[in-house]
Design an enzyme around this catalytic site. Structure first.
Site, PDB file in Angstrom:
ATOM      1  N   HIS A 226       0.811  -1.211   0.000  1.00  0.00           N
ATOM      2  CA  HIS A 226       0.000   0.000   0.000  1.00  0.00           C
ATOM      3  C   HIS A 226       0.855   1.277   0.000  1.00  0.00           C
ATOM      4  O   HIS A 226       0.653   2.170  -0.826  1.00  0.00           O
ATOM      5  CB  HIS A 226      -0.903   0.035   1.233  1.00  0.00           C
ATOM      6  CG  HIS A 226      -1.960  -1.035   1.251  1.00  0.00           C
ATOM      7  ND1 HIS A 226      -2.590  -1.489   0.113  1.00  0.00           N
ATOM      8  CD2 HIS A 226      -2.521  -1.716   2.279  1.00  0.00           C
ATOM      9  CE1 HIS A 226      -3.477  -2.401   0.440  1.00  0.00           C
ATOM     10  NE2 HIS A 226      -3.452  -2.563   1.749  1.00  0.00           N
ATOM     11  N   LYS A 326      -0.669  -0.054  14.424  1.00  0.00           N
ATOM     12  CA  LYS A 326      -1.972  -0.411  14.988  1.00  0.00           C
ATOM     13  C   LYS A 326      -2.036  -0.021  16.465  1.00  0.00           C
ATOM     14  O   LYS A 326      -1.010   0.153  17.116  1.00  0.00           O
ATOM     15  CB  LYS A 326      -2.217  -1.920  14.855  1.00  0.00           C
ATOM     16  CG  LYS A 326      -2.590  -2.373  13.450  1.00  0.00           C
ATOM     17  CD  LYS A 326      -2.981  -3.836  13.449  1.00  0.00           C
ATOM     18  CE  LYS A 326      -3.538  -4.256  12.104  1.00  0.00           C
ATOM     19  NZ  LYS A 326      -4.791  -3.549  11.777  1.00  0.00           N
TER      20      LYS A 326
END
Length: 453
Positions: A226, A326
């Protein structure tokens, strides 16, 4: 346009959350006709009736904004096949027919090569297309091998290595802002830009994805695909056109220009971390190693940062910081272009004048420009922010990807050599991290990540 789609791994999360809603969006927009056929395959001991019941529930949950008749049409087009992707006879039953079919491998990457080999033995109809989700391989060697197997089955323009980031409005936003505005393109180089941050920070934790994530980690899950794709769009030279060949060639040029990381570079320019127990939005969060399905001995990172430089005329001297984490304090998904300070200020006091930052929001999608404006008192300054919201796209990212697959437009998919170059860029990082040469830093869930160095 191909009017048959087969999904292997059809009862998984990808199908439920993205592929079925994406197909429903295509139906709603009039891109699919009554003759569309959906073959759904999995090892589950299901039949078509049970699959349709499951698909109906998933579309109510993840595609409830689409009209009921569109959801019903997609469900009615589905036929379920119990099949193992390594069994040629079972696969042949799924893809049977004389017309071309698009085959979507919604499977773990470790199964890609065997699945493609099975499709070859099962007799894929002429003119068919193959779709693979990232990551494309698990390292450079496996990516090269996967490309070799694919080349034996279908031509390169029939291979769709999809990355849904490339179907976001932000892609057109970055390219349009750069290439269609004279005010920006002359400044789009290292003389004016000091650093580009490409960031995907999220409050989300593991969310039950240990089966995949604990084998991948933040570097492979986000940075290698990504974020490197966004790097290509930000840094590439203006293409002659946005056609498949021109756009992909310029993206590959960027990856080839990335300065190879030495062992010392990896130590200084990369960081990895893993979240500890903490609190997010008032809720207790367990440490990553205490999450269900996690093997602590893997040393899987939930935070990854890599700083790259490009050896090119346009970008020599600019840093590109790719970061993803995260269980952080806040969501921050953006491309932030940091301009250099002006060379001289004809004012006595310049401490309040900050360099300009152009931000391309990824989620939510938008555009902001941080400037310096006049303050309330004479010869004082204050920050000024200009914002713009992007128009709503007709299709969600997976709807756009599926439409490209069915119509045969590979411009926003990733070419084989591009996939290999992306692994080459990060090969030194993967090697050093696997040998624990870069320590894994703990950070409390709900924090800003590892402490600044």
């Amino acid at each position: 346009m191909i009017d048959r789609l087969a999904i292997f791994g059809a009862t998984g999360d990808l199908s439920a959350r993205y592929l079925l809603p994406g197909l429903t969006a295509l139906w709603t927009a009039g891109h699919l006709g009554e003759g569309f056929q959906l073959a759904c395959a999995d090892r589950s001991d299901w039949d078509t009736e049970r699959f349709r019941s499951w698909a109906t529930a998933q579309l109510e949950r993840h595609g409830g904004d689409y009209p009921a008749d569109a959801r019903k049409a997609i469900v009615a087009s589905a036929r379920f096949h119990r099949a193992d992707v390594t069994d040629p006879a079972g696969v042949a039953a799924v893809i049977a027919g004389d017309r071309p079919i698009a085959v979507y491998l919604a499977l773990p990457p470790a199964l890609f090569s065997r699945s493609v080999s099975t499709l070859h033995r099962a007799g894929l109809p002429a003119g068919s297309r193959i779709v693979l989700e990232k990551p494309f391989g698990e390292d450079l060697d496996s990516a090269v091998e996967l490309n070799r197997v694919l080349a034996e089955l279908v031509p390169e323009d029939a291979v769709f290595r999809v990355d849904h980031f490339l179907a976001m409005t932000t892609v057109e936003n970055v390219l349009g802002s750069r290439l269609a505005n004279r005010v920006l393109e002359p400044l789009w180089n290292s003389a004016h830009i000091a650093e580009v941050e490409i960031v995907w920070d999220e409050r989300l934790t593991l969310e039950g994805r240990a089966g995949y994530y604990d084998h991948a980690g933040a570097l492979k899950d986000m940075v290698q695909n990504h974020l490197l794709q966004l790097l290509c769009l930000v840094a590439m030279e203006p293409p002659i056109s946005l056609g498949e060949r021109d756009l992909r060639n310029r993206k590959v040029d960027v990856l080839r220009s990335v300065r190879p990381l030495t062992g010392e570079d990896v130590l200084r320019r990369t960081r990895r971390g893993r979240y500890l127990a903490g609190r997010i939005d008032g809720h207790e969060v367990p440490a990553y190693t205490d999450e269900d399905g996690v093997d602590p001995s893997r040393d899987t990172e939930t935070f990854a940062e890599v700083v790259l430089e490009l050896d090119s005329w346009r970008w020599s001297g600019t840093k590109f910081r790719l970061r993803s984490g995260k269980a952080l304090r806040r969501d921050r998904m953006e491309v932030a272009v940091h301009f250099r300070p002006v060379p001289h200020l004809p004012f006595g006091h310049s401490g309040d004048v900050l360099p300009n930052v152009l931000r391309f929001g990824l989620d939510p999608e938008g555009l902001t420009l941080d400037l310096t404006g006049t303050g309330s008192r004479a010869r004082t300054f204050a920050p000024l922010r200009l914002t713009a919201q992007m128009p709503q796209s007709e299709l969600p990212p997976y709807g756009r990807l599926l439409l490209d697959v069915l119509t045969g437009n590979p411009a926003l998919s990733i070419r084989g050599d591009e996939a290999e170059e992306a692994w080459r860029v990060l090969a030194p990082v993967l090697s050093a991290w696997s040998e624990n040469l870069v320590p894994i830093e703990g950070y409390p869930a709900g924090s800003d990540g590892p402490a600044p160095r």
